[in-house]
Design an enzyme around this catalytic site. Structure first.
Site, short mmCIF file in Angstrom:
data_model
loop_
_atom_site.label_atom_id
_atom_site.label_comp_id
_atom_site.label_asym_id
_atom_site.label_seq_id
_atom_site.Cartn_x
_atom_site.Cartn_y
_atom_site.Cartn_z
N ARG A 1 -3.75 -49.98 -34.85
CA ARG A 1 -4.97 -49.70 -36.04
C ARG A 1 -5.64 -49.52 -34.71
O ARG A 1 -6.77 -48.23 -35.12
CB ARG A 1 -4.82 -50.31 -37.03
CG ARG A 1 -3.26 -50.21 -37.87
CD ARG A 1 -3.76 -51.06 -38.87
NE ARG A 1 -2.52 -51.33 -39.94
CZ ARG A 1 -2.29 -51.84 -40.99
NH1 ARG A 1 -2.81 -53.21 -40.94
NH2 ARG A 1 -1.64 -51.63 -41.62
N HIS B 1 2.23 -49.15 -41.84
CA HIS B 1 2.75 -49.88 -42.74
C HIS B 1 3.90 -51.11 -42.18
O HIS B 1 4.20 -50.80 -41.11
CB HIS B 1 2.50 -49.27 -44.38
CG HIS B 1 3.05 -50.80 -44.42
ND1 HIS B 1 2.44 -51.16 -46.12
CD2 HIS B 1 4.66 -51.36 -45.13
CE1 HIS B 1 3.49 -52.25 -46.42
NE2 HIS B 1 4.30 -52.24 -46.59
N TYR C 1 4.21 -48.92 -53.49
CA TYR C 1 2.44 -49.12 -53.79
C TYR C 1 2.21 -49.60 -55.33
O TYR C 1 1.30 -50.33 -54.92
CB TYR C 1 2.04 -48.68 -53.02
CG TYR C 1 1.29 -47.58 -51.43
CD1 TYR C 1 1.31 -49.35 -50.50
CD2 TYR C 1 1.71 -46.61 -50.71
CE1 TYR C 1 0.75 -49.29 -49.02
CE2 TYR C 1 1.59 -47.06 -49.61
CZ TYR C 1 1.61 -48.01 -48.79
OH TYR C 1 1.64 -47.95 -47.64
N ARG D 1 2.28 -57.68 -37.25
CA ARG D 1 0.98 -57.41 -38.49
C ARG D 1 -0.26 -57.83 -37.11
O ARG D 1 -1.46 -57.43 -37.31
CB ARG D 1 0.70 -58.40 -39.15
CG ARG D 1 1.21 -58.60 -40.46
CD ARG D 1 1.26 -59.39 -41.57
NE ARG D 1 0.19 -59.20 -42.58
CZ ARG D 1 -0.23 -58.17 -43.25
NH1 ARG D 1 0.95 -56.63 -43.56
NH2 ARG D 1 -1.27 -57.94 -44.05
N GLU E 1 11.06 -54.26 -49.53
CA GLU E 1 10.86 -53.08 -48.67
C GLU E 1 11.92 -52.19 -48.19
O GLU E 1 11.83 -51.03 -48.20
CB GLU E 1 9.62 -53.21 -47.84
CG GLU E 1 8.45 -53.28 -48.82
CD GLU E 1 6.97 -53.85 -47.99
OE1 GLU E 1 5.48 -53.74 -48.86
OE2 GLU E 1 7.23 -53.82 -46.42
N PHE F 1 -8.27 -47.28 -55.13
CA PHE F 1 -7.32 -46.73 -54.45
C PHE F 1 -6.49 -46.37 -54.24
O PHE F 1 -6.09 -45.49 -53.88
CB PHE F 1 -7.69 -47.40 -52.30
CG PHE F 1 -7.58 -48.33 -52.23
CD1 PHE F 1 -5.85 -48.21 -52.26
CD2 PHE F 1 -7.76 -49.28 -52.90
CE1 PHE F 1 -5.55 -49.59 -51.81
CE2 PHE F 1 -7.54 -50.80 -52.11
CZ PHE F 1 -5.75 -50.40 -51.87
N THR G 1 -6.24 -54.21 -41.63
CA THR G 1 -5.76 -52.81 -42.51
C THR G 1 -6.96 -52.19 -42.13
O THR G 1 -6.37 -51.25 -41.76
CB THR G 1 -5.81 -53.54 -43.59
OG1 THR G 1 -4.84 -54.66 -43.88
CG2 THR G 1 -5.59 -52.53 -44.73
N ASN H 1 -4.38 -45.06 -41.77
CA ASN H 1 -4.85 -46.84 -41.10
C ASN H 1 -3.15 -46.86 -40.56
O ASN H 1 -2.66 -47.85 -39.49
CB ASN H 1 -4.66 -47.81 -41.75
CG ASN H 1 -3.72 -48.28 -42.62
OD1 ASN H 1 -3.02 -47.40 -42.61
ND2 ASN H 1 -4.08 -49.47 -43.43
N LYS I 1 2.75 -44.06 -40.79
CA LYS I 1 2.39 -43.38 -41.65
C LYS I 1 1.87 -41.45 -41.63
O LYS I 1 1.91 -40.69 -40.48
CB LYS I 1 1.05 -43.73 -42.39
CG LYS I 1 1.18 -44.94 -42.82
CD LYS I 1 -0.01 -45.60 -43.76
CE LYS I 1 0.36 -47.32 -44.12
NZ LYS I 1 -1.20 -47.30 -45.12
P1 CMP Z 1 -1.05 -50.73 -46.18
O1 CMP Z 1 -0.45 -52.06 -45.23
O2 CMP Z 1 -0.20 -49.84 -45.86
O3 CMP Z 1 -1.49 -51.46 -47.44
C1 CMP Z 1 -2.24 -50.89 -48.55
C2 CMP Z 1 -2.44 -50.06 -47.77
O4 CMP Z 1 -3.60 -49.23 -48.85
C3 CMP Z 1 -3.46 -50.16 -46.87
O5 CMP Z 1 -2.47 -50.22 -45.94
C4 CMP Z 1 -4.49 -49.08 -47.14
O6 CMP Z 1 -4.11 -47.89 -46.50
C5 CMP Z 1 -4.91 -49.09 -48.53
N1 CMP Z 1 -6.44 -49.22 -48.57
C6 CMP Z 1 -6.38 -50.50 -48.57
N2 CMP Z 1 -8.11 -50.66 -49.35
C7 CMP Z 1 -8.20 -49.50 -49.41
C8 CMP Z 1 -9.16 -48.63 -49.76
N3 CMP Z 1 -10.00 -49.78 -49.42
N4 CMP Z 1 -9.08 -47.67 -49.58
C9 CMP Z 1 -8.20 -47.20 -49.08
N5 CMP Z 1 -7.23 -46.65 -48.90
C10 CMP Z 1 -7.34 -48.21 -48.78
#
Ligand code: CMP
Length: 140
Positions: free
Chosen positions: A104, A117, A51, A87, A128, A59, A93, A114, A11
């Site tokens: 992470r 992905h 997404y 994962r 994807e 968010f 996450t 984070n 990211k």
């Molecule tokens: P990812 O695995 O890319 O999948 C969806 C993304 O949404 C996740 O990682 C986070 O970066 C983001 N995400 C999930 N929950 C939140 C949250 N509460 N606030 C902001 N971003 C979020």
């Protein structure tokens, strides 16, 4: 065990801090092979489509903005149980909940920033991967 492919994104928080190599080293040390990779600046449309499942989440806007703020590195990873394995290597996450040694835990700044992905299931991985790569781009 099954050889699978999963989709990965390094990211903007990773590319901005010049962490592409460090994250790739963690991926390779975990036994996953990077079989396709491209650095791209995602368009708003690409991020919103990617997404789309989170469109109704509070968010969503912040997530899309963060994904288009700087380049990302899109990848296809291959290996035994690659989806679950990646994962595990990424960690939870929210980095506050991520296990020691995970990507992470080591690098993420927040749940939004984070670092990586990874696909959550075989069907999602297929969709994807197809959003960013075609057959000829992937060399196993
Ligand atoms: P990812 O695995 O890319 O999948 C969806 C993304 O949404 C996740 O990682 C986070 O970066 C983001 N995400 C999930 N929950 C939140 C949250 N509460 N606030 C902001 N971003 C979020």
């Amino acid at each position: 065990m099954a050889i699978e492919r999963t989709f990965s994104i390094l990211k903007p928080d990773a590319t901005r801090r010049n962490l592409t190599g460090a994250v790739n080293a963690a991926i390779e040390e975990a036994g996953l092979r990077i079989v396709a990779q491209r650095r791209v600046r995602m368009t708003r449309e690409q991020a919103e489509t990617f997404y789309g499942v989170h469109r109704e989440r509070p968010f969503f806007g912040e997530l899309v903005e963060s994904m288009i703020a700087a380049p990302v590195v899109v990848q296809v990873l291959e290996g035994e149980n690659a989806i679950a394995r990646y994962r595990e290597v990424m960690g939870a996450t929210n980095p506050a909940n991520a296990a020691d040694g995970t990507i992470r835990k080591r690098f993420a700044l927040s749940v939004g920033e984070n670092t990586v992905h990874g696909s959550d299931a075989p069907e999602t991985a297929q969709v994807e991967i197809a959003q960013f790569f075609s057959g000829n781009d992937i060399v196993g």
